[in-house]
Write a protein that holds these residues in place. Sequence first.
Motif, PDB file in Angstrom:
ATOM      1  N   GLU A 189       2.483  10.297   2.429  1.00 27.04           N
ATOM      2  CA  GLU A 189       2.744  11.593   3.061  1.00 27.04           C
ATOM      3  C   GLU A 189       3.961  12.294   2.471  1.00 27.04           C
ATOM      4  O   GLU A 189       4.335  13.371   2.926  1.00 27.04           O
ATOM      5  CB  GLU A 189       2.914  11.414   4.567  1.00 27.04           C
ATOM      6  N   GLY A 190       4.611  11.665   1.463  1.00 29.50           N
ATOM      7  CA  GLY A 190       5.774  12.269   0.829  1.00 29.50           C
ATOM      8  C   GLY A 190       7.087  11.937   1.501  1.00 29.50           C
ATOM      9  O   GLY A 190       8.089  12.611   1.262  1.00 29.50           O
ATOM     10  N   ARG A 191       7.115  10.896   2.319  1.00 28.29           N
ATOM     11  CA  ARG A 191       8.339  10.490   3.014  1.00 28.29           C
ATOM     12  C   ARG A 191       9.160   9.578   2.102  1.00 28.29           C
ATOM     13  O   ARG A 191       8.699   8.517   1.692  1.00 28.29           O
ATOM     14  CB  ARG A 191       7.996   9.768   4.316  1.00 28.29           C
ATOM     15  N   ASP A 201       0.875  -1.170   0.000  1.00 28.93           N
ATOM     16  CA  ASP A 201       0.000   0.000   0.000  1.00 28.93           C
ATOM     17  C   ASP A 201       0.914   1.222   0.000  1.00 28.93           C
ATOM     18  O   ASP A 201       2.131   1.097  -0.149  1.00 28.93           O
ATOM     19  CB  ASP A 201      -0.981  -0.006   1.185  1.00 28.93           C
ATOM     20  N   ALA A 202       0.325   2.401   0.175  1.00 27.68           N
ATOM     21  CA  ALA A 202       1.129   3.620   0.082  1.00 27.68           C
ATOM     22  C   ALA A 202       1.567   4.146   1.440  1.00 27.68           C
ATOM     23  O   ALA A 202       2.133   5.240   1.517  1.00 27.68           O
ATOM     24  CB  ALA A 202       0.335   4.701  -0.654  1.00 27.68           C
ATOM     25  N   VAL A 203       1.339   3.385   2.504  1.00 27.63           N
ATOM     26  CA  VAL A 203       1.748   3.829   3.836  1.00 27.63           C
ATOM     27  C   VAL A 203       3.267   3.781   3.983  1.00 27.63           C
ATOM     28  O   VAL A 203       3.869   4.601   4.674  1.00 27.63           O
ATOM     29  CB  VAL A 203       1.069   2.971   4.931  1.00 27.63           C
ATOM     30  N   VAL A 210      15.976  11.855   2.761  1.00 32.17           N
ATOM     31  CA  VAL A 210      15.557  10.488   3.059  1.00 32.17           C
ATOM     32  C   VAL A 210      15.025  10.404   4.487  1.00 32.17           C
ATOM     33  O   VAL A 210      15.595  10.984   5.415  1.00 32.17           O
ATOM     34  CB  VAL A 210      16.730   9.513   2.859  1.00 32.17           C
ATOM     35  N   ASP A 211      13.903   9.693   4.635  1.00 37.05           N
ATOM     36  CA  ASP A 211      13.255   9.481   5.933  1.00 37.05           C
ATOM     37  C   ASP A 211      12.733  10.765   6.551  1.00 37.05           C
ATOM     38  O   ASP A 211      12.559  10.850   7.776  1.00 37.05           O
ATOM     39  CB  ASP A 211      14.205   8.780   6.921  1.00 37.05           C
ATOM     40  N   ARG A 212      12.481  11.756   5.728  1.00 37.06           N
ATOM     41  CA  ARG A 212      11.884  12.995   6.229  1.00 37.06           C
ATOM     42  C   ARG A 212      10.720  13.392   5.344  1.00 37.06           C
ATOM     43  O   ARG A 212      10.647  13.017   4.177  1.00 37.06           O
ATOM     44  CB  ARG A 212      12.915  14.143   6.233  1.00 37.06           C
TER      45      ARG A 212
END
Length: 691
Positions: A572-574, A226-228, A628-630
Amino acid sequence: MPKLTIDGIEIEVEPGTTILQAAERLGIEIPRFCYHERLSIAGNCRMCLVEVQPGPPKPAASCAMPVAEGMTVKTNSPMALKARKGVMEFLLINHPLDCPICDQGGECDLQDQAIAFGADKSRYAEAKRAVTDKYLGPLVKTEMTRCIHCTRCIRFATEVAGVPELGATGRGEHMEVTNYVEHALHSELSGNIVDLCPVGALTNKPYSFHARPWELKKTESIDVFDAVGSNIRIDSRGPQVMRVLPRVNDDVNEEWISDKTRQAVDGLLYRRLDTPYVRGADGKLKPATWNEAFKAIADRIQGVPGSRMAAIAGDLADCESMMALKDLMTAFGSTNLDCRQDGMKVDPAIRASYLFNSTIAGIEEADALLIVGANPRWEAAVLNARIRKRWLAGGFKVALVGQAVDLTYGYEHLGTNPQTLQEVVDGSHPFAAVLKDAKRPMIIVGSGALMRDDGDVVLGACWKIAQATGMVADGWNGFNVLHTAASRVGGLDLGFVPGEGGRDTRAIVEGAAKGEIDVVWLLGADEIAGERLGKAFVVYQGHHGDRGAHRADVILPGAAYTEKNATWVNTEGRVQRGRLAVFPPGEAREDWTILRAFSDVVGKTLPYNSLAQLRDRLTAANPVFGAVDRVVPAEWRAFGIDGVMNTSKAFALPIENFYMTDAISRASRTMAECTDVYINGNDQKKTGTHD
């Protein structure tokens, strides 16, 4: 704030903090079985006993006792050690000696704590009790004789999953944890109770007796079902992925994953593409070498203008492969690109129009929510649990415009079609006032609302709601789009969308059917009916023999998400990166390397030879790929269009079967069994597979 002393160390904590929580801040370990930081406090295992002064002359349960000013706690006093040994002795009197055959062996809390805190012998000589196993569905195996009644599974099902189907019956020695009516657990998060179980009472049924934990190689990665973008750990042995477990990330998935994330990985074993194929003169696909496959494509596209070539990226595609394919198509002069198989109407030029701007963790700060054309329980099960968590905290009004479904929390169903949405836009609907009065209102727009013909008008209407109700102000952006595809946000961020004069997915398919598009490159795009592509020459690059491969004229075997180092961007764009756990089977290769090799053959050599260089190209295309990761906040601007929505057509949902949404899950035998049980309604105990 109260001050207390634990094992001679003074600490100051917030009122209401328990002794166990205070000890954890100091790094002091107190054993426990029933306590879990994300569940309510039960205090029924008694393993966390400590000595408290001043207080009664008996040990106290540290998980349930709040701290007090001047309190002195001893976690390793003779009283505490003796009490724990006694508790462990009671826990073990009925526990069977199953360790050699138990799937929990090697990662069992009871094993570890029995060695660290228990005695070396038992005084119990009576016969042990036995408990009948329960049927909890195709994913959770039970050995209830091992159960120590910690009630973690009960609390998770009731509080987190929102499915109160587990409970305890009987008292004393006759107490049993069970489902009241014997049927499968109706939750998309049911597999998490296996992780929570501190003993071997609940184990992973598909994984049962397949491997021991010390045999497995552990690789940290990212989920793509999924997109989570749930953070996961892939456990593999040799060339095979054995299981998937969650990793803790409080900003994304906390420590939960969906059942599809956990169990669909057996689909990686079946229907795999492990060698190139070329369709012969007799119309049949035949195995070929890489050179033969590349030559077949090169011969066919020679002389074809870029305007008659197109590329579509699938839902599982990684950012590196989409970037390489976009650069290749650009070299051919084609602007017919799209990463939206479902035709979602979002504005690629305005990042805020397609992000979950509040962030997933930000759900816990909201105080009102309007859901439009979405079923978060199926589209993003872990995110839905976060909404339920906020709803349980109180002061959170939820409303839904779309199909009424069980979301595991209470909501007001406003209607099923855009007419209701228009009333909220106009301010004539009562829920418009609820959103306006809220301090941090949210709207979640599902892909089902945006894949309609009037999706761009719906998007514009939702933007108007956000503006009219003050959803964007003071460091808060309450406008959210909930995607279902792992590749979607990454594809939009890197610009895998129609260029000037280019065609989107619908126009590409229609053009192929009319003979206006000669070549279609499908990058793992399996949600498009092959017969709709007419006589176009189809190149399918992917890892499963699914819908796209059936229509292809040339098949290029790629790597699945567990078989490559790759980047995905969640809803969320992460920006997150998955890592290679096992190597692709046979002749299959990582997707970007296939495109790089083909570019040499056709004289359109791509300007990168390594993954690092390709990631530099990604960052040059959009700086967000360097974070990355933000989550990089998006600029808020107007988007969508003004117009009249089709009020006669109700909002549809994009997912009809949660357990089969992509090539991997459609190849999974476990997901096929889940479909039979949960979707087709064959929800009863069976012999063989369930026992």
